[in-house]
Design an enzyme around this catalytic site. Sequence first.
Site, PDB file in Angstrom:
ATOM      1  N   ARG A 408     -13.880  19.159 -14.463  1.00 30.37           N
ATOM      2  CA  ARG A 408     -14.424  20.406 -15.027  1.00 30.37           C
ATOM      3  C   ARG A 408     -13.320  21.451 -14.914  1.00 30.37           C
ATOM      4  O   ARG A 408     -12.948  21.861 -13.811  1.00 30.37           O
ATOM      5  CB  ARG A 408     -15.676  20.840 -14.265  1.00 30.37           C
ATOM      6  N   HIS A 435     -18.517  20.650 -23.916  1.00 28.86           N
ATOM      7  CA  HIS A 435     -19.345  20.118 -22.833  1.00 28.86           C
ATOM      8  C   HIS A 435     -20.055  18.857 -23.354  1.00 28.86           C
ATOM      9  O   HIS A 435     -21.273  18.830 -23.501  1.00 28.86           O
ATOM     10  CB  HIS A 435     -20.349  21.193 -22.407  1.00 28.86           C
ATOM     11  N   GLN A 438     -23.133  17.124 -21.585  1.00 25.13           N
ATOM     12  CA  GLN A 438     -24.365  17.906 -21.702  1.00 25.13           C
ATOM     13  C   GLN A 438     -25.095  17.562 -23.002  1.00 25.13           C
ATOM     14  O   GLN A 438     -26.295  17.304 -23.011  1.00 25.13           O
ATOM     15  CB  GLN A 438     -24.004  19.405 -21.694  1.00 25.13           C
ATOM     16  N   ASP A 527     -27.834  29.220 -24.553  1.00 29.70           N
ATOM     17  CA  ASP A 527     -26.941  29.112 -23.393  1.00 29.70           C
ATOM     18  C   ASP A 527     -26.578  30.547 -22.995  1.00 29.70           C
ATOM     19  O   ASP A 527     -26.840  31.505 -23.745  1.00 29.70           O
ATOM     20  CB  ASP A 527     -25.681  28.310 -23.798  1.00 29.70           C
ATOM     21  N   CYS A 567     -29.060  24.546 -21.419  1.00 27.11           N
ATOM     22  CA  CYS A 567     -28.309  23.616 -20.566  1.00 27.11           C
ATOM     23  C   CYS A 567     -28.368  24.010 -19.099  1.00 27.11           C
ATOM     24  O   CYS A 567     -28.104  23.183 -18.230  1.00 27.11           O
ATOM     25  CB  CYS A 567     -26.869  23.522 -21.048  1.00 27.11           C
ATOM     26  N   ARG A 595     -29.420  14.520 -17.306  1.00 24.60           N
ATOM     27  CA  ARG A 595     -27.975  14.487 -17.040  1.00 24.60           C
ATOM     28  C   ARG A 595     -27.648  13.279 -16.158  1.00 24.60           C
ATOM     29  O   ARG A 595     -26.678  12.583 -16.379  1.00 24.60           O
ATOM     30  CB  ARG A 595     -27.517  15.777 -16.337  1.00 24.60           C
TER      31      ARG A 595
HETATM   32  N1  NVA Z   1     -21.401  27.897 -21.498  1.00 23.73           N
HETATM   33  C1  NVA Z   1     -21.683  27.716 -20.106  1.00 23.73           C
HETATM   34  C2  NVA Z   1     -22.255  26.376 -19.868  1.00 23.73           C
HETATM   35  C3  NVA Z   1     -22.640  26.099 -18.466  1.00 23.73           C
HETATM   36  C4  NVA Z   1     -23.156  24.728 -18.267  1.00 23.73           C
HETATM   37  C5  NVA Z   1     -20.429  27.934 -19.308  1.00 23.73           C
HETATM   38  O1  NVA Z   1     -19.382  27.430 -19.716  1.00 23.73           O
HETATM   39  O2  NVA Z   1     -20.475  28.599 -18.293  1.00 23.73           O
HETATM   40  N1   CP Z   2     -25.517  22.379 -17.413  1.00 17.66           N
HETATM   41  C1   CP Z   2     -24.519  22.281 -16.522  1.00 17.66           C
HETATM   42  O1   CP Z   2     -23.443  21.770 -16.798  1.00 17.66           O
HETATM   43  O2   CP Z   2     -24.824  22.762 -15.297  1.00 17.66           O
HETATM   44  P1   CP Z   2     -23.790  22.981 -14.113  1.00 17.66           P
HETATM   45  O3   CP Z   2     -22.835  24.041 -14.572  1.00 17.66           O
HETATM   46  O4   CP Z   2     -24.615  23.419 -12.954  1.00 17.66           O
HETATM   47  O5   CP Z   2     -23.074  21.721 -13.861  1.00 17.66           O
END
Ligand code: NVA
Ligand code: CP
Length: 635
Positions: A408, A435, A438, A527, A567, A595
């Site tokens: 990540r 992502h 997801q 989101d 998400c 997930r």
């Molecule tokens: N768009 C959000 C998704 C989190 C799962 C982020 O990148 O923070």
């Molecule tokens: N939806 C998602 O990726 O959640 P986290 O950021 O908690 O991993």
Amino acid sequence: MKETNLQTKEEILTSALPYIQRYEGTTFVIKYGGAAMTDEALKESFAKDVTLLKKIGINVVIVHGGGNAVTDLSQKLGMETRFVGGQRYTDTATLETVVMTLAGSVNKEVVALVNRAGGNAVGLCGIDNNLLTAKKYAPKGYDLGLVGEIEQVNVEWLNKLIASGVMPVIAPVGVSTDGQIYNINADIAASSIAQALGAEKLFFLTDTEGVLLDGELVPTLTNARAQQLIKQEVITGGMIPKVNAAFEALANGVKKVHLINGAARHSLLLEIFTHEGVGTQIIREEKVFGNPTKPKIGYRSSDAAPVRTHSKHDLLDLTVMTKQDVEDLMHLTDVLKHTDVKPLTGKHVTLLFQKPSLRTRVSFEVAVSQLGATSLYLANEGIGLGEREPVADVAKVLSSYSDCIVARLFDHNVLLGLAEHASIPVVNALTDFGHPCQILADLYTIRQHGKLEPGLKIAFIGDGNNVAHSWLEMSAIYPMHLAIAAPAGYHPDPKILEYANQSGISTIEILDDPRVAADSADVIYTDVWTSMGQEAEQVARKKAFHSFQVNKGLLQLAHPNALIMHCLPAHRGEEITDEAIDSRNSVIFLQAENRLHVQKAILTTLLASPEANFFQKEEPSSFIPLKHDEEPATI
Ligand code: NVA
Ligand code: CP
């Protein structure tokens, strides 16, 4: 004790359900021969198995052998049996015994056997209505007499018979256009019939468990491996034509071929309805993500030039996947949900996270553990990716300790660099750009609710961010109407929009008005307005997005049964209201749960060895609909 027995029975019955749903209406061709044709108990269990298959909606076609019966009759009649190059020579007198036994007594015995079990069998041979048109088989250097090879199968008529509800039982005897009758090898006849019918499965019942190597069953066999085993004389004798007939069937449209032990009771049912199976399945090739013919693109957030991203089996974005890949992944998810298996025993997965995470981190860690592997979570503070040392060096070092990197990261380019220099699969657990894991779980959730069907309208309300990008990538795989409503300046990256549009798979709209996007939508998805790493823009974003909230007013424009999706993590009261998250149409927490199930399928697909038999053995149902409240949202 009694309760445990019942529980076991219940488990057996319910675990078969996905397979039953998957195979209903498909055609299985079964080559029946060997001990299963001579032993009384095995005959009974075979008849019950095929009848059960038919009763649950599978079209069953049986092609039988019966060589021993031909030999017995020839001996009784005092006829000589001649072999040429190890194969029986069929002269006119032998052909007569072949027709008398195969198309006569043996065929009728099989029909009577199946009908006693309730299977509605009808006996045929290749001569009937020119079912198997044949010509003389003339291999180089041999004359086998009246042995034929099939030129054509009267598939139209066979399909009519099947549609009328009967189970054809076919004796392998063919006829030429000028009326000459031929003796035909039953394995080859079964393979040709399966090809002509485009069968879902072709089974060869043999007298061994399947292909054995050092006494161990080889559960999955590709052509390359089979040819190697033939050379090493592991596959010998009568197994060679079966294996070759299997590959010919696969090359011509049959989805899967199984070699199973007809000498074990109910092996047919166990092979079909259990994940583990009991025989050798013959498959086209090792399964990986991605169709090599599919054009691949890569993204650089800072640089418009496409880059190569998929030199190995990484999951960096969804462009690497075909529709078949996604379907396979969802089927595998179904299997892994219902099965306690450990295909990744001995493997190690490294999680390398520059950003916070709840769902992605925990679901991957639990998935790894449930699959029998180990994992280590590395927060970037301790690693300093690209700062303490170069990305390439980190990639190389981690490749020497572990089997997969789940990363990540902020910059998608860093992920690409990691993948380029790692010799192990790299999985995108979110970058600023995408992502993918997801969206795979989200698609699975939509499918669970029976909504993954033509005409699906998804309204994505909010930021044209990483999650929106992965939806756009998915729209280039699955047909849908994807309406993205985002304020000006927050639209998705034009490069990915162009990619999705160029695929021509879906209808895509980029809108400034969330109400237009939500109109009659089947899914309302949102989101956060401020993603991880954008905290400094929070005030400006709140202002820009204030009319893009998923709330009661917006939901009233959607289909009354529209799924509400997010998400997570959610900023309740900003992009979505409490009542929307907690409404009966919300599937947000199921998305989170899924997930885990989908991560298991992703890791298994990328990491399990083909011999572990996981991404091939599968294929239960296309979906098991959840009971979802049919009443309109109450908010
Ligand atoms: N768009 C959000 C998704 C989190 C799962 C982020 O990148 O923070
Ligand atoms: N939806 C998602 O990726 O959640 P986290 O950021 O908690 O991993």
